[in-house]
Design a protein around this motif. Structure first.
Motif, mmCIF file in Angstrom:
data_model
loop_
_atom_site.group_PDB
_atom_site.id
_atom_site.type_symbol
_atom_site.label_atom_id
_atom_site.label_comp_id
_atom_site.label_asym_id
_atom_site.label_seq_id
_atom_site.Cartn_x
_atom_site.Cartn_y
_atom_site.Cartn_z
ATOM 1 N N LYS A 91 4.822 2.275 3.915
ATOM 2 C CA LYS A 91 4.676 0.949 2.845
ATOM 3 C C LYS A 91 5.934 0.340 3.606
ATOM 4 O O LYS A 91 6.863 0.474 3.959
ATOM 5 N N ASN A 92 5.124 -1.328 3.883
ATOM 6 C CA ASN A 92 5.919 -2.287 4.310
ATOM 7 C C ASN A 92 5.665 -3.471 3.499
ATOM 8 O O ASN A 92 4.624 -3.940 3.632
ATOM 9 N N ARG A 93 6.623 -4.059 2.951
ATOM 10 C CA ARG A 93 6.293 -4.819 1.803
ATOM 11 C C ARG A 93 5.104 -4.552 0.786
ATOM 12 O O ARG A 93 5.342 -3.578 0.318
ATOM 13 N N ASP A 94 4.031 -5.344 0.893
ATOM 14 C CA ASP A 94 2.918 -4.892 -0.155
ATOM 15 C C ASP A 94 1.577 -4.253 0.686
ATOM 16 O O ASP A 94 0.613 -4.004 -0.121
ATOM 17 N N ASN A 95 2.053 -3.837 1.772
ATOM 18 C CA ASN A 95 0.896 -3.090 2.763
ATOM 19 C C ASN A 95 1.181 -1.548 2.853
ATOM 20 O O ASN A 95 2.456 -1.305 2.974
ATOM 21 N N VAL A 96 0.197 -0.775 2.588
ATOM 22 C CA VAL A 96 0.170 0.378 2.566
ATOM 23 C C VAL A 96 -0.696 1.110 3.751
ATOM 24 O O VAL A 96 -1.890 0.675 3.712
ATOM 25 N N GLU A 97 -0.151 2.043 4.638
ATOM 26 C CA GLU A 97 -0.860 2.570 5.510
ATOM 27 C C GLU A 97 -0.797 4.138 5.243
ATOM 28 O O GLU A 97 0.192 4.632 5.281
ATOM 29 N N VAL A 98 -1.988 4.714 5.473
ATOM 30 C CA VAL A 98 -2.263 6.234 5.311
ATOM 31 C C VAL A 98 -2.696 6.783 6.582
ATOM 32 O O VAL A 98 -3.906 6.367 7.083
ATOM 33 N N ILE A 99 -2.253 7.817 7.103
ATOM 34 C CA ILE A 99 -2.610 8.509 8.404
ATOM 35 C C ILE A 99 -2.864 9.860 8.118
ATOM 36 O O ILE A 99 -1.967 10.771 7.465
ATOM 37 N N ASN A 100 -4.162 10.548 8.453
ATOM 38 C CA ASN A 100 -4.272 11.651 8.323
ATOM 39 C C ASN A 100 -3.836 12.659 9.438
ATOM 40 O O ASN A 100 -3.948 12.279 10.846
ATOM 41 N N LEU A 101 -2.862 13.245 9.461
ATOM 42 C CA LEU A 101 -2.050 13.890 10.621
ATOM 43 C C LEU A 101 -2.941 15.094 11.238
ATOM 44 O O LEU A 101 -2.669 15.654 12.282
ATOM 45 N N GLN A 102 -3.939 15.386 10.665
ATOM 46 C CA GLN A 102 -4.814 16.316 11.173
ATOM 47 C C GLN A 102 -5.983 15.976 12.131
ATOM 48 O O GLN A 102 -6.263 16.202 13.148
ATOM 49 N N ASN A 103 -6.466 14.570 11.810
ATOM 50 C CA ASN A 103 -7.188 14.081 12.864
ATOM 51 C C ASN A 103 -7.076 12.623 13.247
ATOM 52 O O ASN A 103 -7.686 12.157 13.970
#
Length: 833
Positions: A91-103
Motif C-alpha cells: 500500500k502506497n497512499r491510496d493505491n494497493v498492489e497485490v502480487i501472487n508470489l506463486q506465479n
C-alpha cells in the motif's frame, strides 16, 4: 554563491528566517540517496522476506524475495503485508498492489484507505475511500459491505468493522468463512477493541440523552454483558490468567483546562499545568469480570485509588496516584507507587505493602533510562516482583504477606519463565537467572561484560505478566559498550550457543522463524549501506539483499577510533577523514559533541541521517573536512566543566594527526550538545567558530522552568538525569553557577551561529535568545536563526531543515575555509537597518 531570499534583519547580528527553500547542490545531492530500512517481515511459513527501501526518509518501495537465497525478487509499492506464503500486498497512499508470489501475477486497487490480512481464511480485505469493505481471495472479489464507519479492528486473527444501517450501528465479524453481524445497537459506537485472547469484543457505546454511556462485552459464545459507564469514559482492560478474568477500567480524562482570568497553581498539587490532561482522571471506576462464572463486580472500595492487575482473580495492587510525587525523575506515567496496598477483593480489605520505585536500565549511550513497568507478575498469578528502592528487586507473594529481596544491584527488566521456576534479568553485565525454589541468583555466562536484551516478544500476551516458555528457545542480544559490537545467543534446552558471532556492524533489526533456525538481520556500518543478511548458524551467513542507494563512494570513507584520558576515565573518539583525503594536505575539522558517541561509529553515513541533528557528517567529509566525535562523560565538577575537559583532552589526542589544521577547528552540537557547545565557547580559545542549536544557556533558569515537552518541572533533568549534577540548586549553588554558560558569555572569543525553533517545548527557544542577547551586549560575532514554525528538531527534508542545513555548511565554509562570498554572514560586518 547561493541566493538568500527574504531575509528580515531585526537588529545587528540577528536573523529571523522564514524557513523557505531554495535550489542548492547539497539538497539535490541528498535526494539521490536511498537505503534499506525498517524491520523486515517474514511470511508466516518463512519462505519469503520483505524489507522497505527508503528515499529521503519515505518508504517508496518494498523488496520481497525468497528468504534463504534472496532470489525471485519482487518489488511492490509502499509497505507490504503477507497473506500466508502466497500473496504480498503493498500500500502506497491510496493505491494497493497485490502480487501472487506463486506465479508473479499482479492486481491493482485504487482509492483504498486500509488493508487487512485474514490469514486463517487466506483472504484479504480492503477498506475503500467510499467506506466499503471488499473481501478477496486469490481468485478475486468474494463479498462487499457498504456504509463502513471508521477503520476496522484487526487483532488476534480477528477482523471487525462497524457499519451504519439506517438507525442502527452494526459490528460485523469478517474473520469467519461466512461473514456475519456479531452485534447491533441503536447507539453510537465510540470504540471497539478485542481481547488479547481474541474471544471477547469490548464495545463502548455513547447513549444520547442518558446520564451514562455503556460498555458491552460480546463473547464468541454466551450472552452479552452490559455495564453502565461514565459519560465519555475511555475503556481499558487487563487480562488475568490469559483471559480467565479481566480487570476493566473506565476513565474520564480532563478534556481541557478552562481558561479563566487567572490560572491557580498550588505548591502542594501533584498535577501541574498540562499534565492534568494527560495523567489525572476526572473520574474513574474499576470492575472485576469473570466470563466463565458470569461475574461482574465493581470494585467500589477502590474509589480514589489506581488499581493494577497482578494476574490474580483475588488480589490487586492499589495506590493513590502520585502520592508524594516530587518530579525528581522523568518517569511521569506510570509514576512511583507510594503507599501501595494489596486489595483483597474477596474480603474487601487492604494490606499495606509500602513504596515501589522505578528501576533504571543502561542504554548504548551509557545513559540510564527508566523501566516504566515497575510491577511484573508471575504467569500463575501467585507472585510479583517490584523494587522498593529503585536499586534491587523484591519478590512478593501476591497477598503481600511475604517478600524476599534479591540482593544485587544492576539487574534490569525481569521476566518470569512460564513454568514459574525462574526469573530472567537483563543487565549491563550478562543475562542473570534467579531460581525461585533454591532462592539462588547466578549469571548465565553467555554475555559477560555485555548489555543483554531478551529479544523474544515477551510482552505480546499480557504486559502485566510477561513470561518465557522454557519449552521454547530464548534469543538474547549481547552488546559490548567498550567495543561497539553485537552478538546473539540462543538458549535451548538450558544450553546456550552463539547464533550470530560478534560483529562490529550495527544490527538495526533481527527477525527469525518460529523454530529459531533461521535469523535475518538488517546490518550497516559507517561505510556500508544497510543490507539484509541470513544466518543459519554461527558459521553460516549470507547477504541476501543489498541496495547501494546511489552511494558509490561509501567504501571510500575512512574512520579511526582513538582513545584518550579525561575525568579519570578512558574515553573514545571517532575521527572521520575527508573522502578525498590526501596525506600531503592539511584540512579543517569540525567537532560534534553530545554525550557518549562511540556507539555511533557503525552508523551508515547517509547524508540524510537524522542524527546528529543539524550536523551533517557525510556532507562535511565529502566537502573536505575531518569530523571528530569525542565521548563526553561527567564527574563531580559538573556537566559543563566535564564536557570541557573531555573535549580538550580529545582534541589534544586527535591533533597528533598532522593533516588537521589546528587553527581551523569548529565545534557544534544540538540540544544537550548545544548547551555543552555554549559552555565550552565561554571557556576555551581552541576553536575558530561554533554552531549551537537549541541549547540551554542559563541552567539555573532552566532548572526552575516548566518543560512542556515532558509536561513537568524540569529540575529532574539536572539532578538525576542527563546533566547528572546529583544535587539541587539549593544544595550546591556554586556547582550550578560554575556550569552555567550565560555567566561567562562575555568570554566567547570566536564567531558563533545559534539556531532554534520557536515552537520548541523541550529547550525553550528563549534560552537561545538569552545567549544571543548576552553575546550582543558584549559585541561578539553572533548570528541567531529562529524558525517560527519549528520545534526542537526539524523534520528531515522540510524547507526549514534544508535552509538550516545549508546555512550551517556555509557557516563552516566561511570560518574554516575562508569562503567569504556569503552575503548573510557578511552582514555581520555591516550596520543593520
Amino acid at each position: 554563491m547561493l541566493t538568500i531570499i527574504k531575509i528580515l534583519l531585526l537588529f545587528t547580528g540577528c536573523i529571523c528566517v522564514s524557513g523557505q527553500s531554495y535550489p542548492d547542490t547539497i539538497t539535490a545531492w541528498k535526494t539521490k540517496f536511498a537505503k534499506l530500512g525498517g524491520a523486515p517481515k517474514l511470511s508466516p511459513a518463512g519462505k519469503w522476506i520483505s524489507i522497505n527501501k527508503f528515499s529521503r526518509n519515505a518508504t517508496d518501495t518494498t523488496y520481497v524475495a525468497e528468504s534463504l537465497s534472496g532470489k525471485n525478487l519482487h518489488k511492490i509499492v509502499g509497505s507490504a503485508t503477507f497473506l500466508n506464503d502466497q500473496l504480498v500486498i503493498g500500500k502506497n497512499r491510496d493505491n494497493v498492489e497485490v502480487i501472487n508470489l506463486q506465479n508473479g501475477s499482479k492486481s491493482l486497487h485504487e482509492n483504498i484507505s486500509n488493508v487487512y490480512a485474514l490469514t486463517a481464511l487466506n483472504r484479504y480485505a480492503l477498506l475503500t475511500r467510499a467506506k466499503t469493505i471488499e473481501i478477496y481471495d486469490q481468485s478475486g472479489k468474494l463479498e462487499q459491505l457498504n456504509n463502513i464507519e471508521g477503520f476496522g479492528i484487526n487483532k488476534q486473527n480477528r477482523l471487525y468493522v462497524v457499519r451504519k444501517v439506517e438507525n442502527s450501528h452494526e459490528i460485523w465479524d469478517l474473520s469467519s468463512k461466512h461473514i456475519r453481524c456479531a452485534y447491533s445497537t441503536p447507539h453510537n459506537i465510540r470504540k471497539t477493541d478485542i481481547s488479547i485472547s481474541g474471544d471477547k469484543l469490548f464495545i463502548t457505546e455513547g447513549i444520547k440523552g442518558e446520564p451514562d454511556d455503556q460498555l458491552v462485552i460480546v463473547g464468541t459464545t454466551g450472552t452479552d454483558i452490559k455495564i453502565p459507564i461514565p459519560k465519555l469514559a475511555e475503556i481499558s482492560f487487563t487480562e488475568i490468567q490469559k483471559g480467565k478474568a479481566f480487570l476493566l477500567e473506565a476513565k474520564v480524562k480532563f478534556d481541557e483546562i478552562h481558561k479563566e482570568d487567572v490560572e491557580i497553581w498550588y505548591g502542594n498539587d501533584t498535577y501541574l499545568g498540562q499534565d492534568k490532561l494527560y495523567f489525572k482522571a476526572k473520574s474513574q471506576k474499576f470492575w472485576f469480570y469473570n466470563p466463565t462464572k458470569s461475574i461482574i463486580k465493581e470494585l467500589t472500595s477502590t474509589k480514589g485509588f489506581e488499581v493494577k492487575a497482578l494476574n490474580n482473580e483475588r488480589f490487586f495492587l492499589t495506590y493513590i496516584p502520585r502520592k508524594d510525587f516530587n518530579y525528581l525523575t522523568s518517569n511521569l506515567s506510570p509514576e512511583d507507587l507510594n503507599d501501595a496496598h494489596i486489595y483483597d477483593s474477596f474480603s474487601d480489605t487492604f494490606i499495606p505493602i509500602g513504596n515501589f520505585k522505578a528501576v533504571r536500565r543502561l542504554n548504548r549511550r551509557k545513559v540510564h533510562k527508566t523501566i516504566f513497568e515497575q510491577v511484573i507478575s508471575s504467569p500463575d498469578g501467585t507472585r510479583f516482583i517490584a523494587s522498593t528502592d529503585g536499586l534491587k528487586w523484591t519478590l512478593f507473594h501476591v497477598s503481600g504477606k511475604t517478600k524476599r529481596v534479591i540482593d544485587k544491584e544492576g539487574l534490569e527488566l525481569p521476566v518470569f519463565s512460564q513454568d514459574g521456576e525462574n526469573i530472567f534479568f537483563e543487565s549491563s553485565d550478562d543475562l542473570w537467572i534467579y531460581n525461585l525454589k533454591k532462592e539462588q541468583l547466578s549469571p548465565m555466562n553467555i554475555a559477560h561484560g555485555q548489555i543483554t536484551r531478551i529479544k523474544d516478544n515477551v510482552y505480546k500476551n499480557d504486559n502485566r505478566a510477561p513470561s518465557l516458555s522454557v519449552q521454547e528457545p530464548l534469543l538474547v542480544e549481547g552488546y559490548s559498550l567498550l567495543n561497539n559490537t553485537t552478538s546473539y545467543y540462543l538458549i535451548e534446552n538450558r544450553k546456550s550457543k552463539t547464533v550470530i558471532p560478534s560483529t562490529d556492524n550495527r544490527i538495526n533489526h533481527i527477525v527469525f522463524d518460529q523454530k529459531f533456525r533461521n535469523f535475518y538481520t538488517v546490518e550497516e556500518n559507517f561505510n556500508k549501506p544497510p543490507f539484509l543478511r541470513h544466518y543459519s548458524g554461527a558459521k553460516t551467513a549470507k547477504i541476501i539483499m543489498e541496495c547501494d542507494g546511489g552511494d558509490k563512494n561509501a567504501n571510500r570513507i575512512k574512520q579511526e577510533i582513538i582513545t584518550f584520558d579525561a575525568i579519570g576515565k578512558k574515553l573514545n573518539g571517532i575521527l572521520y577523514y575527508p573522502t578525498n583525503f590526501d596525506p600531503k594536505r592539511i584540512y579543517p575539522m569540525v567537532v560534534h559533541i553530545y554525550q557518549r558517541q562511540r556507539q555511533e561509529s557503525n552508523e551508515y553515513l547517509s547524508p540524510n541521517n537524522e542524527f546528529p541533528v543539524g550536523f551533517q557528517i557525510r556532507t562535511l567529509i565529502e566537502r573536505g573536512y575531518f569530523v571528530f566525535l569525542p565521548d563526553i562523560l561527567y564527574n563531580d565538577s559538573g556537566t559543563g566543566l566535564s564536557a570541557l575537559e573531555c573535549v580538550e583532552r580529545g582534541l589534544d589526542r586527535v591533533l597528533k594527526n598532522p593533516n588537521i589544521n589546528a587553527t581551523k577547528i569548529g565545534l557544534g552540537g544540538h540540544s544537550h550538545g548545544g548547551y555543552e557547545t555554549n559552555f565550552i565557547a565561554t571557556h576555551s580559545n581552541r576553536f575558530a567558530t561554533y554552531v549551537s542549536g537549541a541549547g540551554n544557556s542559563d541552567i539555573i533558569r532552566s532548572y526552575y522552568s516548566y518543560n512542556y515537552n515532558f509536561i513537568s518541572p524540569f529540575y529532574w533533568q539536572f539532578e538525576n538525569e542527563q546533566y547528572e549534577l546529583g544535587k539541587s540548586v539549593a544544595e550546591d549553588k556554586s556547582l550550578y553557577l560554575k556550569n552555567s554558560p550565560i555567566l561567562n558569555v562575555e568570554k566567547v572569543n570566536a564567531p558563533i551561529l545559534l539556531w532554534a525553533g520557536k515552537k520548541d517545548e523541550n529547550i525553550q527557544w528563549d534560552q537561545v535568545m538569552e545567549f544571543f542577547i548576552g553575546l550582543k551586549r558584549y559585541k561578539k560575532n553572533v548570528i541567531a536563526l529562529f524558525y517560527p514554525n519549528q520545534s526542537h528538531a526539524f523534520i528531515n527534508g522540510t524547507s526549514a531543515e534544508q535552509d538550516l542545513s545549508t546555512r550551517i555548511i556555509q557557516w563552516w565554509d566561511y570560518y574554516l575555509k575562508n569562503e567569504k562570498n556569503i552575503d548573510w554572514i557578511n552582514q555581520l560586518k555591516k550596520d543593520a537597518d
